[in-house]
Write a protein that holds these residues in place. Sequence first.
Motif, PDB file in Angstrom:
ATOM      1  N   PHE A 192      -4.159   9.970  -5.277  1.00  0.00           N
ATOM      2  CA  PHE A 192      -4.056   8.510  -5.211  1.00  0.00           C
ATOM      3  C   PHE A 192      -3.645   7.916  -6.557  1.00  0.00           C
ATOM      4  CE2 PHE A 192      -6.066   4.304  -5.620  1.00  0.00           C
ATOM      5  CZ  PHE A 192      -5.362   3.644  -4.625  1.00  0.00           C
ATOM      6  N   LEU A 193      -4.263   8.371  -7.628  1.00  0.00           N
ATOM      7  CA  LEU A 193      -3.931   7.828  -8.958  1.00  0.00           C
ATOM      8  C   LEU A 193      -2.484   8.130  -9.349  1.00  0.00           C
ATOM      9  CD1 LEU A 193      -7.207   8.577 -10.932  1.00  0.00           C
ATOM     10  CD2 LEU A 193      -6.371   6.349 -10.140  1.00  0.00           C
ATOM     11  N   SER A 251      -0.048   8.703  -7.329  1.00  0.00           N
ATOM     12  CA  SER A 251       0.817   7.948  -6.426  1.00  0.00           C
ATOM     13  C   SER A 251       0.876   6.470  -6.790  1.00  0.00           C
ATOM     14  CB  SER A 251       0.338   8.106  -4.984  1.00  0.00           C
ATOM     15  OG  SER A 251       0.407   9.454  -4.607  1.00  0.00           O
ATOM     16  N   CYS A 252      -0.210   5.930  -7.298  1.00  0.00           N
ATOM     17  CA  CYS A 252      -0.220   4.515  -7.701  1.00  0.00           C
ATOM     18  C   CYS A 252       0.606   4.269  -8.954  1.00  0.00           C
ATOM     19  CB  CYS A 252      -1.652   4.044  -7.948  1.00  0.00           C
ATOM     20  SG  CYS A 252      -2.550   3.738  -6.440  1.00  0.00           S
ATOM     21  N   PHE A 253       0.502   5.143  -9.917  1.00  0.00           N
ATOM     22  CA  PHE A 253       1.151   4.899 -11.201  1.00  0.00           C
ATOM     23  C   PHE A 253       2.509   5.588 -11.350  1.00  0.00           C
ATOM     24  CE2 PHE A 253      -3.371   4.172 -11.979  1.00  0.00           C
ATOM     25  CZ  PHE A 253      -3.308   2.849 -12.385  1.00  0.00           C
ATOM     26  N   CYS A 271       1.421   3.291  -2.313  1.00  0.00           N
ATOM     27  CA  CYS A 271       0.764   4.390  -3.034  1.00  0.00           C
ATOM     28  C   CYS A 271      -0.223   5.134  -2.137  1.00  0.00           C
ATOM     29  CB  CYS A 271       0.097   3.893  -4.299  1.00  0.00           C
ATOM     30  SG  CYS A 271      -1.168   2.661  -4.041  1.00  0.00           S
ATOM     31  N   VAL A 272      -0.808   4.450  -1.166  1.00  0.00           N
ATOM     32  CA  VAL A 272      -1.727   5.113  -0.235  1.00  0.00           C
ATOM     33  C   VAL A 272      -0.958   6.109   0.633  1.00  0.00           C
ATOM     34  CG1 VAL A 272      -3.289   4.769   1.722  1.00  0.00           C
ATOM     35  CG2 VAL A 272      -3.349   3.185  -0.217  1.00  0.00           C
ATOM     36  N   GLY A 287       4.482   6.924  -8.430  1.00  0.00           N
ATOM     37  CA  GLY A 287       4.806   7.221  -7.043  1.00  0.00           C
ATOM     38  C   GLY A 287       6.162   7.874  -6.840  1.00  0.00           C
ATOM     39  N   LEU A 307       0.805  -1.220   0.000  1.00  0.00           N
ATOM     40  CA  LEU A 307       0.000   0.000   0.000  1.00  0.00           C
ATOM     41  C   LEU A 307       0.841   1.275   0.000  1.00  0.00           C
ATOM     42  CD1 LEU A 307      -2.651  -1.161   2.611  1.00  0.00           C
ATOM     43  CD2 LEU A 307      -2.944  -1.027   0.135  1.00  0.00           C
TER      44      LEU A 307
END
Length: 130
Positions: free
Chosen positions: A108-109, A111-113, A84-85, A115, A82
């Motif tokens: 969030f997006l 950070s997920c893709f 990316c969270v 980061g 987690l």
Amino acid sequence: KFFFKSNQTKFHTVSQLERKMGDWQEGFCGCFSDIKSCLFSWFCPCLQYGWNAEDGKVTTLIDDSSFMMNTLLFIGFCIFGLACVAVGLQRGAIRKKYGIDGTPVMDFLLSCFLGCCVQSQNAREIHGRS
């Protein structure tokens, strides 16, 4: 452009005030302007996360902006997949602190893709505003 008078006697353009109130000063893909934050974001993101929290005095899930606590928090998030969270929450805290426009969903997006790019931008933003 429209000009107006602020409380002081200076005249400002609307675009000058919008930039001060709502934009990131550092570009998202400007990693190479600060090679240290770029390298740490890619190769040791837990340390960069801790430094961002400490240098920017930003808190997310814990009410502590110390380097060690935030580094351990990030490692904990990584163990459960987690990361990316954690990065998204930190980005949101930085946006809130500096009055930057954006949404938690976009935080969030990104950070997920991307980061590592987010962490580097966070570091450059904090140092640029200190």
